[in-house]
Design a protein around this motif. Structure first.
Motif, mmCIF file in Angstrom:
data_model
loop_
_atom_site.group_PDB
_atom_site.id
_atom_site.type_symbol
_atom_site.label_atom_id
_atom_site.label_comp_id
_atom_site.label_asym_id
_atom_site.label_seq_id
_atom_site.Cartn_x
_atom_site.Cartn_y
_atom_site.Cartn_z
ATOM 1 N N UNK A 306 0.832 -1.201 0.000
ATOM 2 C CA UNK A 306 0.000 0.000 0.000
ATOM 3 C C UNK A 306 0.870 1.255 0.000
ATOM 4 N N UNK A 307 2.003 1.154 0.642
ATOM 5 C CA UNK A 307 2.897 2.294 0.801
ATOM 6 C C UNK A 307 3.480 2.756 -0.533
ATOM 7 N N UNK A 308 3.774 4.047 -0.599
ATOM 8 C CA UNK A 308 4.400 4.635 -1.776
ATOM 9 C C UNK A 308 5.917 4.693 -1.629
ATOM 10 N N UNK A 309 6.412 4.267 -0.469
ATOM 11 C CA UNK A 309 7.835 4.353 -0.181
ATOM 12 C C UNK A 309 8.651 3.534 -1.174
ATOM 13 N N UNK A 310 9.789 4.084 -1.555
ATOM 14 C CA UNK A 310 10.677 3.406 -2.497
ATOM 15 C C UNK A 310 11.748 2.587 -1.788
ATOM 16 N N UNK A 311 11.627 2.424 -0.451
ATOM 17 C CA UNK A 311 12.664 1.696 0.276
ATOM 18 C C UNK A 311 12.751 0.238 -0.148
ATOM 19 N N UNK A 312 11.651 -0.284 -0.727
ATOM 20 C CA UNK A 312 11.676 -1.662 -1.217
ATOM 21 C C UNK A 312 12.758 -1.841 -2.263
ATOM 22 N N UNK A 313 13.019 -0.818 -3.062
ATOM 23 C CA UNK A 313 14.015 -0.933 -4.119
ATOM 24 C C UNK A 313 15.428 -0.840 -3.548
ATOM 25 N N UNK A 314 15.571 -0.183 -2.402
ATOM 26 C CA UNK A 314 16.863 -0.181 -1.733
ATOM 27 C C UNK A 314 17.184 -1.575 -1.205
ATOM 28 N N UNK A 315 16.163 -2.268 -0.671
ATOM 29 C CA UNK A 315 16.354 -3.632 -0.189
ATOM 30 C C UNK A 315 16.690 -4.582 -1.333
ATOM 31 N N UNK A 316 16.183 -4.240 -2.525
ATOM 32 C CA UNK A 316 16.483 -5.071 -3.693
ATOM 33 C C UNK A 316 17.889 -4.824 -4.217
ATOM 34 N N UNK A 317 18.500 -3.741 -3.769
ATOM 35 C CA UNK A 317 19.820 -3.401 -4.255
ATOM 36 C C UNK A 317 19.811 -2.669 -5.575
ATOM 37 N N UNK A 318 18.676 -2.020 -5.922
ATOM 38 C CA UNK A 318 18.603 -1.297 -7.197
ATOM 39 C C UNK A 318 18.207 0.167 -6.992
ATOM 40 N N UNK A 319 18.603 0.815 -5.880
ATOM 41 C CA UNK A 319 18.165 2.198 -5.656
ATOM 42 C C UNK A 319 18.673 3.160 -6.712
ATOM 43 N N UNK A 320 19.843 2.869 -7.281
ATOM 44 C CA UNK A 320 20.413 3.760 -8.291
ATOM 45 C C UNK A 320 19.774 3.576 -9.659
ATOM 46 N N UNK A 321 18.906 2.566 -9.769
ATOM 47 C CA UNK A 321 18.254 2.289 -11.047
ATOM 48 C C UNK A 321 16.855 2.892 -11.142
ATOM 49 N N UNK A 322 16.337 3.447 -10.049
ATOM 50 C CA UNK A 322 14.985 3.997 -10.056
ATOM 51 C C UNK A 322 14.928 5.202 -10.987
ATOM 52 N N UNK A 323 14.016 5.195 -11.974
ATOM 53 C CA UNK A 323 13.907 6.319 -12.908
ATOM 54 C C UNK A 323 13.536 7.614 -12.180
ATOM 55 N N UNK A 324 14.014 8.713 -12.685
ATOM 56 C CA UNK A 324 13.709 10.010 -12.097
ATOM 57 C C UNK A 324 12.201 10.277 -12.157
ATOM 58 N N UNK A 325 11.629 10.670 -11.051
ATOM 59 C CA UNK A 325 10.204 10.988 -11.003
ATOM 60 C C UNK A 325 9.299 9.792 -10.857
ATOM 61 N N UNK A 326 9.872 8.614 -10.620
ATOM 62 C CA UNK A 326 9.043 7.406 -10.524
ATOM 63 C C UNK A 326 8.074 7.525 -9.352
#
Length: 335
Positions: A306-326
């Motif tokens: 439900x959350x909009x937090x992007x911390x899930x992608x940090x746990x995946x190890x892909x924080x630097x891959x998140x597109x700008x404005x996602x």
């Protein structure tokens, strides 16, 4: 398959539980679903059709009679032989069965590809890595054939809309560079798909439902021809709190089903896991119901938040891959 233990995702989907099955969410969901027919005809309910997609593991199993090789050229020849065998076997029973093998509605030429490129993509999809320096993987040709046949069936059912000659090919291909879809690779070469529905209403404004269907289908086909996607992919999906009405204004529900079927159980994209964030109540409720009918293996492919937090992608190890404005669009409203 990526496990929660490997990426530290033990509690990520804790929000997708029985609390999502509130009367408010269920009323919102079923008020529309009661009128829905089976997307592919027959007597099955709407939910049953989606469960069948998520349960579609027949092409994942390895059978004793499967032909397996490490040589791609041998595998391609054998795959051609299996197609010819299928045509010969059914020629006396069903002409329609053989039409699909012509791939008459395939759009591979739009992407400057050949039929063999399609076949090779499914062979790579079937590959199983092994610990051998000389032969790092094995190709299961029968498994590739089973998946390819599903794809051929999909093209016969949905492909006519993809071949509409009135479509401006360059315009639709140009839209693939918009805000809704992004592709990139992480540092390990894993293919990442980013779908951002928070921009959906603004991006698809003025487009017909058929053009939207074509857009999603072409996006999927573009990924199908990327070798990294055929080996290992993660899908990151921001639902953007899109409302049920907005979701269905983009595309007819039968076409949504077709897109879901193409991506999850028909294409040559090898999906390890699907992560959904900023998920509205009606979507969480639908998944909560469907997930109860899935086996553990099928459920393990999905994380719904439900959350909009992007911390899930940090746990995946892909924080630097998140597109700008996602996830920063304004499609839906929080519920």
């Amino acid at each position: 398959m990526i496990s929660r233990e490997r990426v530290g995702m033990h509690d990520v989907d804790a929000e997708t539980n029985q609390s999502d099955l509130s009367m408010e969410n269920l009323d919102d969901l079923f008020s529309v679903l009661r009128t829905y027919e089976n997307p592919e005809g027959g007597r099955d309910h709407y939910f049953a059709s989606y469960v069948r997609i998520y349960r579609s593991n027949n092409d994942i199993k390895v059978l004793k009679t499967d032909f397996i090789t490490h040589d791609m050229s041998i595998a391609l020849d054998y795959l051609h032989a299996l197609i010819l065998k299928s045509i010969k076997k059914s020629s006396k029973r069903s002409r329609n069965h053989n039409i699909k093998w012509t791939f008459r509605r395939s759009i591979h030429r739009i992407f400057d590809k050949t039929l063999d490129d399609i076949f090779l993509s499914f062979l790579r999809w079937s590959a199983v890595p092994i610990a051998d320096r000389n032969f790092p993987f094995l190709l299961n040709v029968h498994r590739a054939f089973r998946r390819l046949e599903k794809y051929a069936d999909w093209l016969e059912k949905y492909g006519e809309d993809l071949m509409d000659t009135t479509v401006d090919v360059d315009q639709v291909k140009g839209m693939l560079e918009g805000k809704v879809f992004h592709y990139n690779l992480n540092e390990h070469g894993k293919f990442l798909v980013w779908v951002d529905m928070s921009y959906a209403i603004s991006e698809f404004h003025g487009m017909s439902k058929n053009d939207c269907f074509r857009f999603f289908a072409w996006m999927t086909h573009q990924a199908m021809f990327v070798e990294n996607a055929q080996q290992s992919s993660l899908i990151q999906y921001c639902a953007g709190q899109i409302t049920f009405a907005q979701y269905n204004s983009i595309m007819d529900y039968k076409k949504w089903f077709g897109i879901c079927k193409l991506g999850l159980s028909t294409s040559s994209i090898n999906i390890d896991h699907i992560y959904v964030i900023d998920t509205p109540g009606w979507m969480r409720s639908q998944y909560s119901l469907i997930s109860r009918l899935l086996n553990k293996s099928a459920r393990s492919r999905f994380t719904i938040r439900k959350s909009k937090s992007l911390d899930v992608f940090e746990k995946l190890g892909v924080p630097n891959s998140v597109p700008e404005g996602f996830g920063q669009g304004q499609t839906g409203t929080s519920r």
